[in-house]
Every structure is written in C-alpha cells, then in structure tokens.
Write a protein that holds these residues in place. Structure first.
Motif, PDB file in Angstrom:
ATOM      1  N   SER A 346       0.573  -1.036   0.213  1.00 15.81           N
ATOM      2  CA  SER A 346      -0.181  -0.301  -0.168  1.00 15.81           C
ATOM      3  C   SER A 346       0.971   1.186   0.202  1.00 15.81           C
ATOM      4  O   SER A 346       1.928   0.982   0.910  1.00 15.81           O
ATOM      5  N   GLY A 349       0.291   3.397   2.706  1.00 15.15           N
ATOM      6  CA  GLY A 349       0.852   3.210   4.180  1.00 15.15           C
ATOM      7  C   GLY A 349       2.062   3.507   4.265  1.00 15.15           C
ATOM      8  O   GLY A 349       2.470   3.311   5.025  1.00 15.15           O
ATOM      9  N   TRP A 391      -2.433   1.303   6.718  1.00 14.83           N
ATOM     10  CA  TRP A 391      -2.904   1.404   6.053  1.00 14.83           C
ATOM     11  C   TRP A 391      -2.975   0.180   5.305  1.00 14.83           C
ATOM     12  O   TRP A 391      -2.176   0.692   4.438  1.00 14.83           O
ATOM     13  N   LYS A 394      -5.620  -1.603  -0.776  1.00 11.39           N
ATOM     14  CA  LYS A 394      -6.712  -1.977  -0.622  1.00 11.39           C
ATOM     15  C   LYS A 394      -6.725  -2.287  -2.296  1.00 11.39           C
ATOM     16  O   LYS A 394      -6.361  -1.685  -3.205  1.00 11.39           O
TER      17      LYS A 394
END
Lengths: 404, 239
Positions: A346, A349, A391, A394
């Motif tokens: 990510s 992240g 984070w 996704k």
C-alpha cells in the motif's frame, strides 16, 4: 459484563502484570553494586496502576456508563466521515502536496532536516514495497542498493565531476545491474531461504565498500561530493547555482519522492504489477499461465533496486559524504519495518510507516533511552492488532454480498 | 491415421529419488477428450506436471503438435496452445476475477482478442461475470474451479490439461463443470486431457481413457469399453 467474565479479565491482567515485573526487574534491578528492588518496583507500580485504571475505564465503557458522551461523538464522527468520503480523492492529494510544498516556508532547519530524511525513507520504502509487498520476495539486504546508488554518485562526482542530474540515472542503472547480479542466483529460492541469502548479499556489499580501499577509500568514506546544481534566473540573467541549502534539498527529494510515488502507482496498476502479484500468490500457477517467473522476480528486484539507487544518490548529495557505516543491516531492517508497519503493497501505508518510524522518534527525543524498547513494543502490538499495517493495501473490489 | 496433438514416449519422472511415473506412453488426437484415471498416488498429476514442463523428466520424450517439448520452459507452453488447470484450482486469491482471467492471457498482446475471449468465458460461466470485481479468494470452491478453467481458456488453448476438476465439489456443480468441458470440446474444438479420481464421470465425458497404477499405464481403451470392463468397474467404479 458478567461477574465470571470480569473475574477472568482481571485474573489475566494480574498474570500479565506479574510477567511484566519478571521482565522489568532483571532489566532495572540487577546492578554492579548488587540487587535492587525499589527502582523497578516504582516503575512497575506506576505502569500497573495506569493500566489498571485504563482497564477499569474500558470495563465501564463496556457497561455503557459513558454512553452520554460516546453516542453524540459517534454521531458526529459518522457525519464527518460521510462528508469527507464525498470529497474526491484528488482533492486530498492536492492538499497533501500543497502542504508538502509550503512546509519549508513554515518550519525551521531541524524540521526540514527530519522531513528530508522522512522523504528519503519514503523513496526507499516504496522501492522495497515493490519487492516485498508486490512480488512477495522478502529482501533483508535492500540497503545494499541504496549504498550502490550513493557510492555511484559519490565516485562520479568526486573523480569525474559529473553533475547530480546526470548521475541520477546512472546511479539507478548501476543499482539495477547490482539487483540483477544479486538476484539472478538468489531468486530461485523461495521464502525464508531468499531472506537469508539477501541478508548475506547485503552484508557483502557493505563489506566490499569497507575494504576496497583503492576505490571507496574504505571506512574513511568519500568527502567533497557536490550538491545538485540548477540554472536559475538571477540579476537579469540565467546563472548556474548549487542547490546546497536545506530547503532546496527538501524540494529535490520531494520531487524525487513524488516521481517514485507516481511510478509505483503506475506499476501497481499495470499488467506487470499484476504479474508480480500473481507470482507472489502462486508461483506454479503463474508459470502455468505463461509467466516467466524468474524473469518477473528479477524485474521486481531490479525495479526496487532502481528506487533505492536514486534515493542513495540523493543521500550522497545531501550529506556530501558517504561511508559504509550508513548502509548497515539495521537500515534494511528499518525500511522493511516501515513497509510492514505501514501495510505491505500500500503506497499511503508505506508513506505513513516512514513518517511513523522516522518522525515520531524525533518528536519523542526525550525518551531516547527507551526508543528501541518502545519501538519493539509498538511493533509487537501492531502485529497483534493490525497485522495488515496502518493503512492496509486496498485491492479493488469487495464481495458482492458485503456490498448489498 | 491422424497426427497426434500430444504424444508421450516412455516418460519417467521422479521427485528426488522417488520415481513417480515410469515409462508412460500415451497419445492424444486432436478433438478428443482423453481421461487418465487411477487411485491416489498413481502418478496422474505428475504426468500432467511433466507435460506442462514444471517437473523435469528423468527419461522419455514428449511431443506436442509434432515438436518435442520436454526441456522447454513451462512458461513458453501456453503461448503454443498448451495450458493446464492445476489440481486444487490455484487461482490467485488476492486478484479479482477479472484480473485472474487477464493473467491467463498474460503472454497475449491483442487487446480485442482478449476482450472477445473474456466475453466467451463469461458466456460459459455467467457467475464469473457477476463476481467480476470480487477477489478470487472470496469465491466458493465451484466458482474457483470455473475461474481456473476460465483463466486457462483465456490463453486460447488447443490442448487443455484438467487436473481433478471435480475435487471437493458438490455433485450438482460437478455436473455443470463436466457439461462445460464437453461444450469447450465440441463448440470451441479444444482437445482435453482429463485427470480424475471420479472415474465414472470422467469416462462418460471422454472418448478414450488410460488407467494408471503406481506410475504405470496398465490399460488403455475406448471410454465405453473401459466403463464396461468388469475389472475397472470393480477397482474404480465401486462395484
């Protein structure tokens, strides 16, 4: 909470506190003058009292004692998150970028210095993210490529007087070559074996830098590296200037970091990026689908190395000095920790991870002695409660049942 | 006599020092569905892995489409029209259904052709269209099997190797999968080699069959004849 459940909770708490004391006392109580209990007991009782109060509050909250506060707070937060969710993501990006651009105008040298190292580590983290997060290759020697990039620019600048901007692609290319050389024999291995071998190669690079006196000047390092130059309008004509001040360094590394973010983002959404992920998920299946797995892994490895090399070249220019000490295993571990803490694969992240691991220790300079202790504790807690990172990546799409 | 699309001549393969298949010879002609049946550990999956080039041979030769393919890197075979749906499906769990399918066409560059083939896959497996944006790992077992088959079809195979497509699936789903295998074979002209433990179903769907026992081919015949064979019925069809 029922009485037995509550009793179980407090029993667990008591055991945990006993364990903590067993851990604390040897650390604080064993001294050359003899054994001592007062110090460790004082610290332990503070910790125990604080956590007991927190636990009690948590239990009360479970009972709904604080509903009169939490209900309205929750309502406000849902409204807020709904409102922020409606703002398109490019606005956030622009805001973050604008904040990054005006940052040096509002801050002092110290903050700028920290920000520069955060940005360097963001570049490194994103590069390692390609290797570890996307292709799933655990690389414990990543800092070697940072070193190769730094030494490439250092040597080119000192011996040939080459400019930073010209050396930047050369440093990237040298790191990519180093990635191929190291990767070709090692990437046939999987999992833990790969980690151990990359660890070995990372150390080899550092030791070579340390001992190749005629080229690298060994542990004394290389001095006199030029900062980046630029042509700038001044006094009515275009002049060559050195970007030697801290703000100028900040903008150079900011540009480099933004380029890295864009490159990694594009890679993430390309077919090659998907092939990286396929190899990570199931190597044999990827092979059966016509993916040249060794080639793809080598590509991921050398792409990661390029980002490391670019960051390294900047590091050499920023410090005006390189020595093998900057490229030890702890640096590799640090970058890897950022990637894992932030969320593998990510981009936001990794940025958060770099911020957390570089900026927070600076903020808490007062606790310097306990820094590693806290660091370890935070990592352990993170891996228990948020194993996917701050984070998490996704991946597109959710289950259709979840959406309905 | 027709030219075989796939021919194995005395193929042997081993895992370390354990010989998994010994001197296997088999022939597959274009347009056929050939099933390889046998018990656990008979060497069925090993045979397919050797054909796909994942497992190096210790002896023998493999010819595909007239050219020798043993020793060729596994990743070059899908481009030549030979693709395998591996045992246990092995889809990419964290890629979406669409991305999984696109991985099947990884070596292809013709965007229009890929889009066309993806439509064909969605036509064969409408459920995949519905779940197009879901992660592969969130699909049910049957859907994953369909995804694995769809992914292989995305490479436009001429010869499809299917390893245990019925493994762990509900009977209704198994019937659906086999109906689609027949459809791929008849409508798209894909030659199929089918490895199965469910001998009854496999033979009913095939033209010919081979029976494997401890790494050897012990019998080969027309599928109907194997189904009628009393020994086979006793050993593999549970009578």
């Amino acid at each position: 909470m029922t009485i037995p459940a509550s009793r179980k909770l407090w029993l667990g708490y008591a055991v945990a506190m006993l364990w903590l004391f067993a851990l604390l006392w040897p650390l604080l109580g064993i001294k050359p003058e003899g054994l001592e209990f007062a110090d460790s007991f004082a610290l332990w009782s503070t910790l125990a009292l604080a956590s007991a109060i927190l636990l009690a509050f948590w239990q009360l909250k479970q009972h709904g004692v604080f509903d009169f506060v939490s209900r309205p707070a929750e309502a406000v937060s849902t409204v807020f998150s709904k409102a922020t969710g409606r703002v398109p993501s490019w606005i956030w990006l622009v805001l973050v970028l604008a904040g990054a651009l005006v940052f040096p105008l509002l801050t002092e040298r110290y903050a700028q210095d920290v920000a520069i190292s955060v940005l360097v580590y963001i570049c490194l983290g994103l590069g390692l993210n390609v290797v570890v997060g996307m292709a799933g290759l655990l690389d414990l020697g990543y800092i070697a490529f940072y070193g190769v990039g730094a030494y490439t620019y250092a040597l080119l600048s000192v011996h040939f007087g080459l400019s930073f901007w010209l050396s930047l692609p050369i440093a990237g290319a040298f790191s990519a070559c180093a990635g191929c050389i190291i990767g070709y024999p090692t990437l046939r291995m999987r999992g833990d074996y790969l980690a151990i071998v990359t660890l070995g190669f990372g150390e080899i690079v550092r030791i070579v830098l340390n001992n190749w006196m005629s080229l690298t000047n060994g542990p004394n390092g290389i001095l006199g590296i030029k900062p980046p130059g630029a042509y700038w309008w001044s006094d009515g004509k275009i002049e060559h200037i050195w970007l030697g001040s801290l703000e100028q360094f900040y903008y150079v590394i900011l540009a480099l970091a933004v380029c890295t973010v864009v490159a990694v983002y594009r890679l993430n959404h390309s077919r090659i990026g998907r092939a990286f992920e396929a190899v990570r998920e199931d190597q044999t299946a990827a092979e059966l689908m016509g993916v040249n797995t060794l080639g793809i892994k080598l590509l991921a490895y050398s792409l990661g190395a390029i980002f490391g090399g670019l960051a390294g070249a900047f590091f050499a220019a920023r410090m005006r000095f390189v020595s093998p000490e900057s490229f030890t295993f702890i640096e590799s571990a640090m970058v890897l920790a950022m990637v894992v803490l932030g969320g593998m694969g990510s981009i936001p992240g990794v940025i958060l991870g770099a911020l957390a691991l570089i900026a927070l220790p600076e903020v808490f300079r007062g606790f310097e002695l306990y820094r590693m202790f806290v660091f370890g504790g935070v990592m352990a807690v993170m891996m228990i409660f948020r194993p996917k990172g701050l984070w998490p990546a996704k991946r597109m799409g959710t289950r259709s049942e979840e959406r309905d | 006599m027709r030219e075989p699309i796939l021919e194995l001549k005395n193929v042997s393969a081993a895992y370390g020092r354990i010989k998994a298949i010994k001197d296997i010879s088999l022939v597959v002609y274009p347009g056929e569905v050939v099933s390889i049946i046998g018990a656990n550990g008979a060497g069925k999956s090993t045979t397919l892995m050797s054909i796909s080039g994942v497992l190096p041979l210790t002896g023998g030769e493999i010819y595909y489409d007239g050219a020798r393919i043993d020793g060729i890197a596994a990743d070059l075979l899908p481009a030549r029209g030979l693709c395998q749906v591996p045992e246990g499906r092995r889809i990419f769990p964290r890629l979406t259904v669409e991305e999984n399918l696109d991985m099947g066409a990884f070596f292809r560059k013709d965007k229009a052709g890929i889009a066309h083939d993806m439509n064909r896959v969605f036509q064969l497996f409408p459920i995949l269209l519905e779940r197009r944006r879901q992660h592969g790992g969130t699909l049910s077992g049957g859907e994953q099997q369909m995804l694995a088959m769809g992914r292989a079809l995305m490479s436009r195979p001429r010869l499809l190797l299917l390893d245990e497509p019925s493994l762990g699936l509900a009977p209704l789903i198994v019937q659906q999968i086999f109906r689609i295998i027949r459809e791929i074979n008849e409508a798209d002209g894909v030659t199929v080699v089918l490895v199965e433990q469910n001998a009854n179903l496999a033979l009913q769907a095939s033209t010919r069959g081979y029976v494997l026992e401890t790494g050897n081919v012990v019998m080969e015949d027309e599928a109907g004849a194997l189904l009628a064979n009393p020994d086979i019925r006793k050993a593999y069809l549970g009578e």
